[in-house]
Every structure is written in structure tokens, then in C-alpha cells.
Scaffold this active site. Structure first.
Site: not given
Ligand code: NOJ
Length: 618
Positions: A186, A286
């Protein structure tokens, strides 16, 4: 591209990628069909007329913001008429793969502390191999104070202590490769933790070079703009000793990075290369479409803010330098390593996705778009029955328009959502048939399936009893906000419907689940796991199910019948999208059933899905 103005018509706006997806989003929100634009006089109205007509509901800001976004996108959409498209998609390992998402905290606990860890994952590699998956996507495992379970990174080059050590990671990577699978990390680079060294230095010394790594603004008595955080409240933290504010689109400990600063891009790209040099195979990125923000961080439009629930979003969900920055990462890190990329891109629809994932563009391989996860006009905190006819229409729309030089990700679940099965049916008697139906579609439609941990066990939502059982920062903040307007029971009821914790409870195969209350332990269903194995094998053994064409044979209400074919093989999949038994539509003369446990009689049972393969001439 021709500059659009207030004299342009709604149809002209809608014919651009940004116009299409943004107006499409509004239509979705209002539960209106696109015929409203394409098939009526409304589409021919000039923008200035529309502005007058919608003055009260949308205000002028919406249309001006849209015009600005449309005119900012200089690239012409590619000609995607079938004649202009490549006849077949190019081959790639990630198109053939089934990718399995692991949320490390709740996947496998090797030391009995109730928290999943890297060794636990390594121990489960044989299980994953046997399931048939080709690649693992690991949600963040980096050092983090865990305000948002690892999506708040303190040190990109260190492993989170609860999850183990860098040696454990290296071992996991090595073993994953030895077993012929790939590992995808990630990449969380829209923001860092406020405990990251860069932020700490920026905070302590206004003259530090790191100050401009973030969005610091002088305190003039109020927030620098009206943007709000996705996790509730203003998007600004105030630092009184510094006389300053700093921006965070997510939690108060997730500080947004300023990507317009070339040093930020250089440092991030260095870090990406560091992991790629180690041998990781790619990244899930992300909220990557949020990295470029409109210069000057202007106030968000009120009408857009109330409609989308997030003030300011029009200034960063498709920012001015997005394509440029994605290309830079591709050129300086991904391409030289042959790395795979999938972007998490909330708010990006089909046409904008083409501009990000078109093979000719050199940006990303795939994206996750989220419009299939909830019905029009609904959000994840609404308690309702999801109608699979909507999913069918969504899928058909993408499959028929995305083109052979783009590739779709296919998923229903991830760590940010309650389980899809529990949206579709509220009657536990239908859980298994719905799960099987979802799986059949996922592995026989055109695209790369992403399995979320526990899908293959048939896990559903949990019956959380109280807010204390939830740990997600989003749920807790939202609950607090809801208490301002609702009684505690009602606030909890809303949170329980949409909480991300449904997908974050420790998987039931862990010894340490014994410490959880009974209602947080579910029994894995082996019949689902077996079906996953069979479907994954079927897909792997029959390229028609991967690269083959997709053709709709029926989309009558509650029906989805489609064909996948590659010239040498032909499959037909018939799905009953409803809880009532229905006469079969497809007459399988010349076809043989494949993996059809319920048989091939004249009637489809509730939510039944069947697969047929054309018999080859002997
Ligand atoms: C998307 C992620 O999938 C989520 O879990 C996270 O809270 C937010 N982005 C912020 O990084």
C-alpha cells in the site's frame, strides 16, 4: 480541446470526460438517468440558462467549478469507438491474476496477542497458494502511531512494531516469491502521520525546508478555508505556538503532503524505489487522485459541499497536476522496475478513469472506482437492501465503454466497507446463495478480481453491540458528530450500518478470536472456500474468461445473462439477481454445465448463478 463557456450546452459539457463523470455523479445522487441529458431538450440548454434555472438548488458555483475542471483538462479523450480500439487487450500478468487483499491487523495472528502480524501472513501463504491467488496486496505495514490503522505513516522505511520486523517482511517477500506469488504494498503518500520526521521538523522550525512539504498557513483568526475532513470537522489543525494551521483531509494525525513541492515528489519517489529495489511487485495507491490541490486552496463551493457532504472536494479530487505527477512516478519508479499500480480514486468515474488508466497514457494500470458499492442516492451508512440490478447495469456500462486498452478492477469488499452480502440481503438464509452469486460474477466478468480477506470464507457483517466494540477512527468521530443530532441508540444504529470495522474483525481461524465475544466470531463456510478455489482455477485455465469478449445476452429485470468468448471457447453465465426462483432464460443446447452445484433444471433458485461452456465438436 475547445474551451467551453457559459454559452456551451449541457450536452457539450457531458461529452467531456470530467463533465460526464461529474454530472453523472450528480445524476446518481439525485437518482436520475442520463437520458435526462442525452434524450431530452434539457441537454440542449445553454449553461447560462441552466445557471439561472438551478440558481436556488445548485447555485452558480457548481457550474463554474465544473467549467474550470473541464477546461483545465487539456487532453482529448481517446477515440474509443470499437473500430478505433485494439481488437484484443494486451496481455499482462496482473490481468490474469487474482489479487487477495490482506488487512494485516486482522488477518493472521502468529503470537496470540490478538493482533495479526507478518509472521502470521507468512504462515498462511500455503493457504493462499491453494486458494489459487497470484498476488497479495498488503494494507499498510509501515511504522505508524495507528490513528488510522497504519494509513498514518510515521516512517516509510520501517515496519510497524506490532506486525514484526523488517526481517519478517523480507522473509514474507521471499517466501511469497518462492511460491510463485507477487506482493503489492500500500502506498500512502497523500499524507503522512503528524509524527513523521518531515512533519515534526516542519512544525518545530518554520524555516525548515520541510515546512513547505505540507500545507501550513498563517493563523489569521480562523481556518484558512472551509474544507472539511473525511473523518469529520474542519480539515485544519491549529498550532497556537506556531501561529499556524496545517491541512489534513483525513484524521487530525494525517497531514496532507504538498505535491507541488518537487522535493516532496523526489523523496516519495526515492522511497518507492527503495521498496521496488527490495523486490516488491507494485503498489495500491491510497487516495492517489487527491495529491494535486488547486493552487491557493480556495474555499469549496457551498452547494457542492452540501451535495457531496465534503466542502472543498472540487479543488482536489481531480487536481490540476494529477496526470503530471502520476506520469512522473511511472517514469521514475514504476516503469524502470516493471511495477504494477492500482490507484484508489474515490469520485473518479468511467471517463476520467480512461484518462488515468489508458495504456497509451503511461499513468496507472488500474483504478478502484467505488460507484458500484452503494445504490444511487445512498451512502454506506444507510440501512437498505442493495438491488443487484444496479450492479449489473453499472458493470455493463463499464464493460461496454471502457475499451480494450483499459482494464477493470472487480471487487465488492475492502477494509473500508461493510460486506456487500449484508447490503444485498438482510435475510441470513440468503447469505450463502448471494455470496456464491457474487463470486461467480467476480471471476467470470472481464477484469482483475480483488478478493478481500474473508470473502472466501463467506464472512458477513457483525452484530456489534455497542460503540465500545468499534475501533475505527472514522466511526468514532462520526458517532460523536451524530450525537449532536441523534439519541445515542440512533447514532449507534447508523454507525453500525456503515462502520469499516465490519471488515476489520480478526479472521475466525485465529486462536486468539477465542477472546472475542461470541457475536464477533463467525464460522467460515467451507462450501464458499471450495467454490472460490474452483472459480479461480476455472478462470486460470480458460483465457476466454480473462481476455475474452463480454456480451450481454439478457438484462431483463432481475436477470443477468452474459457470454465470454475468445474464438476458441465460449462461456455463458446466467444469474438470478433476486430472492425469488425464476425460470431459466438460457437454453443450454450444445452447452455443458460447469461448477453448477444446484443443477441445470428449468428453474433458477434464489440468487442462483450458473456457468455453461459450449461443447467443442468432437
Ligand atoms: C483510504 C484508505 O483505504 C482508508 O482506509 C484510509 O482511512 C484513507 N484512505 C486515508 O488514508
Amino acid at each position: 480541446m475547445k474551451e467551453l463557456t457559459q454559452s456551451s450546452t449541457l450536452k457539450e459539457l457531458y461529452s467531456t470526460p470530467i463533465g460526464h463523470d461529474t454530472i453523472g455523479r450528480v445524476l446518481l445522487q439525485l437518482n436520475l438517468s442520463e437520458k435526462w441529458i442525452t434524450g431530452s431538450f434539457i441537454g440542449n440548454l445553454k449553461l447560462k440558462t441552466l445557471m439561472k434555472l438551478t440558481k436556488k438548488s445548485l447555485g452558480e458555483g457548481f457550474w463554474n467549478a465544473l467549467l474550470h475542471l473541464i477546461n483545465q483538462e487539456k487532453d482529448l479523450p481517446l477515440d474509443r469507438t470499437p473500430e478505433a480500439m485494439p481488437k484484443e487487450p494486451k496481455k499482462a500478468w496482473w490481468k490474469e491474476a487474482v489479487i487477495y487483499q490482506i488487512y494485516p491487523r486482522s488477518f493472521a495472528d502468529s503470537n496470540g496477542d490478538g493482533i495479526g502480524d507478518l509472521k502470521g501472513i507468512t504462515e498462511k501463504l500455503d493457504y493462499l497458494k491453494e486458494l489459487g491467488v497470484n498476488a497479495i496486496w498488503l494494507s499498510p505495514v509501515y511504522d505508524s502511531p495507528n490513528d488510522d490503522n497504519g494509513y498514518d505513516i510515521r516512517d516509510y522505511r520501517k515496519i510497524m512494531t506490532e506486525f514484526g520486523t523488517m526481517e519478517d517482511f523480507d522473509e514474507l517477500l521471499k517466501k511469497t516469491h518462492e511460491k510463485g506469488m507477487r506482493l503489492i504494498m500500500d502506498l500512502v503518500v497523500n499524507h503522512t502521520s503528524d509524527e513523521h520526521e518531515w512533519f515534526q521538523k516542519a512544525l518545530q522550525d518554520p524555516d525548515s525546508k520541510y515546512r513547505d512539504y505540507y500545507f501550513f498557513r498563517e493563523d489569521t483568526g480562523k481556518e484558512p478555508n472551509n474544507w472539511v475532513s473525511f473523518f469529520g470537522g474542519t480539515a485544519w489543525n491549529r498550532y497556537p505556538e506556531q501561529n499556524a494551521w496545517a491541512l489534513h483531509l483525513f484524521s487530525k494525525k494525517q497531514m496532507d503532503l504538498n505535491w507541488d513541492n518537487p522535493n516532496v515528489r523526489d523523496d516519495v519517489i526515492d522511497m518507492i524505489n527503495w521498496w521496488l529495489d527490495k523486490g516488491v511487485d507494485g503498489f495500491r495507491m491510497d487516495v492517489i487522485n487527491y495529491i494535486s490541490k488547486e493552487a491557493g486552496l480556495p474555499n469549496g463551493d457551498e452547494a457542492i459541499g452540501s451535495m457531496m457532504m465534503f466542502y472543498g472536494i472540487e479543488h482536489y479530487y481531480y487536481g490540476p497536476h494529477l496526470h503530471e505527477y502520476l506520469k512522473e512516478i511511472q517514469d521514475k519508479a514504476f516503469r524502470p522496475h516493471g511495477a504494477f499500480s492500482v490507484g484508489e480514486t474515490p469520485g473518479v468515474g468511467r471517463e476520467m478513469a480512461k484518462l488515468i488508466t489508458g495504456e497509451e497514457r503511461g499513468e496507472l494500470d488500474m483504478i478502484f472506482s467505488f460507484d458500484q458499492l452503494d445504490m444511487p442516492g445512498r451512502i454506506r451508512f444507510d440501512y437498505y437492501e442493495y438491488d443487484l440490478n444496479y450492479y449489473r447495469d453499472y458493470i455493463i456500462d463499464w464493460m461496454e465503454h471502457y475499451g480494450n486498452n483499459c482494464w477493470m478492477s472487480l471487487f465488492y469488499n475492502n477494509h473500508d466497507n461493510p460486506r456487500m452480502v449484508s447490503k444485498v440481503t438482510k435475510d441470513p438464509a440468503f447469505n450463502v446463495p448471494v455470496e456464491k452469486l457474487l463470486a461467480v460474477m467476480q471471476f467470470t466478468l472481464k477484469g482483475t478480481p480483488f478478493v478481500y480477506q474473508g470473502d472466501e470464507m463467506g464472512l458477513t457483517n457483525y452484530d456489534f453491540h455497542s460503540i465500545e466494540e468499534l475501533s475505527d477512527v472514522e466511526s468514532k468521530n462520526r458517532y460523536r458528530e451524530l450525537l449532536k443530532m441523534h439519541a445515542p441508540e440512533e447514532a449507534f444504529r447508523i454507525i453500525r450500518t456503515g462502520t469499516r470495522d465490519h471488515s476489520r474483525v480478526l479472521l475466525p481461524w485465529n486462536e486468539s478470536v477465542k477472546n472475542l465475544p461470541d457475536h464477533l466470531i463467525q464460522q467460515p463456510d467451507e462450501s464458499i472456500t471450495e467454490l472460490y478455489k474452483d472459480l479461480i482455477r476455472l478462470r486460470r485455465e480458460h483465457p476466454a474468461l480473462i481476455y475474452g469478449t463480454f456480451k450481454v445476452l439478457s438484462r431483463k429485470k432481475n436477470r443477468f445473462v452474459y457470454e465470454r468468448s475468445d474464438g476458441s471457447e465460449n462461456f455463458v453465465i446466467e444469474c438470478n439477481l433476486s430472492k425469488d426462483a425464476r425460470p431459466a432464460l438460457f437454453r443450454p443446447d450444445g452447452y455443458e454445465p460447469v461448477l453448477n452445484p444446484q443443477g441445470t433444471g428449468p428453474v433458477l433458485t434464489p440468487y442462483e448463478a450458473r456457468i455453461y461452456r459450449k461443447k467443442t465438436e468432437a
